[in-house]
Design a protein around this motif. Structure first.
Motif, PDB file in Angstrom:
ATOM      1  N   GLN A 161      -8.791 -16.395 -18.478  1.00 34.53           N
ATOM      2  CA  GLN A 161      -8.341 -17.736 -18.825  1.00 34.53           C
ATOM      3  C   GLN A 161      -7.337 -18.230 -17.803  1.00 34.53           C
ATOM      4  O   GLN A 161      -6.450 -17.492 -17.397  1.00 34.53           O
ATOM      5  N   ASP A 206      -4.654 -20.803 -17.758  1.00 37.89           N
ATOM      6  CA  ASP A 206      -3.878 -21.735 -18.564  1.00 37.89           C
ATOM      7  C   ASP A 206      -2.409 -21.665 -18.161  1.00 37.89           C
ATOM      8  O   ASP A 206      -2.062 -21.050 -17.156  1.00 37.89           O
ATOM      9  N   ASP A 225      -7.587 -24.849 -18.395  1.00 39.94           N
ATOM     10  CA  ASP A 225      -7.011 -26.042 -18.998  1.00 39.94           C
ATOM     11  C   ASP A 225      -6.830 -27.129 -17.941  1.00 39.94           C
ATOM     12  O   ASP A 225      -7.147 -26.928 -16.760  1.00 39.94           O
ATOM     13  N   ILE A 236     -15.471 -28.779 -19.007  1.00 35.08           N
ATOM     14  CA  ILE A 236     -14.040 -29.081 -18.876  1.00 35.08           C
ATOM     15  C   ILE A 236     -13.808 -29.950 -17.640  1.00 35.08           C
ATOM     16  O   ILE A 236     -13.038 -30.914 -17.690  1.00 35.08           O
ATOM     17  N   CYS A 274     -12.135 -33.714 -17.614  1.00 37.21           N
ATOM     18  CA  CYS A 274     -10.889 -33.941 -16.876  1.00 37.21           C
ATOM     19  C   CYS A 274     -11.029 -34.860 -15.669  1.00 37.21           C
ATOM     20  O   CYS A 274     -10.042 -35.446 -15.237  1.00 37.21           O
TER      21      CYS A 274
END
Length: 114
Positions: free
Chosen positions: A8, A10, A42, A75, A79
Motif C-alpha cells: 500500500q 499511503d 491514495d 484510482i 484522481c
C-alpha cells in the motif's frame, strides 16, 4: 535504476516512496516504476508520482508506470483528468492504459490534483 512500489502506498509510506523515487532521478534516460505488486495507492501517492514525472520531464525524461492493475488504474482515473505527457501507464502486458482509459496528456500534468 528501476523502482517498485509494493503493498500500500499511503500516508504512512510517504518517506519511503519519496526515497525510492529520488533514487531514480540520479540515473539517465527514462524511469521504470513497477506497480505490479501495489494493492492500493491514495491521492497523495498519485501526487508523488505526478510530481516525480514533472521533475524528470524538465530533463526530457519519461516515467513508465508498469504492471498497473485494474483497481489501481481506477484510482488514477478518479484522481486525474489529465496526466503529464511524459507519464506512461501500462498494464501487466505492456498495453497503454492511460489513453485507453481517457487519461489524456496535459501540458501542466497536474490534472485534478492541482
Amino acid at each position: 535504476m528501476p523502482a517498485g512500489l509494493i503493498g500500500q502506498a499511503d500516508l504512512s509510506d510517504r518517506r519511503a516512496i519519496e526515497h525510492a523515487l529520488r533514487r531514480t532521478e540520479q540515473g539517465v534516460g527514462d524511469v521504470l516504476v513497477d506497480l505490479s505488486k501495489l494493492e492500493f495507492i491514495d491521492v497523495g501517492g498519485v501526487r508523488q508520482l505526478i510530481d516525480h514525472a514533472a521533475v524528470l520531464g524538465i530533463e526530457g525524461r519519461s516515467v513508465r508506470l508498469t504492471g498497473v492493475r485494474p483497481g489501481i488504474m481506477r484510482i488514477f482515473q478518479i484522481c486525474l483528468s489529465t496526466r503529464p505527457p511524459n507519464l506512461h501507464i501500462e498494464d501487466p502486458t505492456g498495453h497503454d492504459l492511460a489513453s485507453a482509459n481517457g487519461l489524456t496528456p496535459g501540458r501542466s500534468g497536474a490534472g485534478a490534483l492541482s
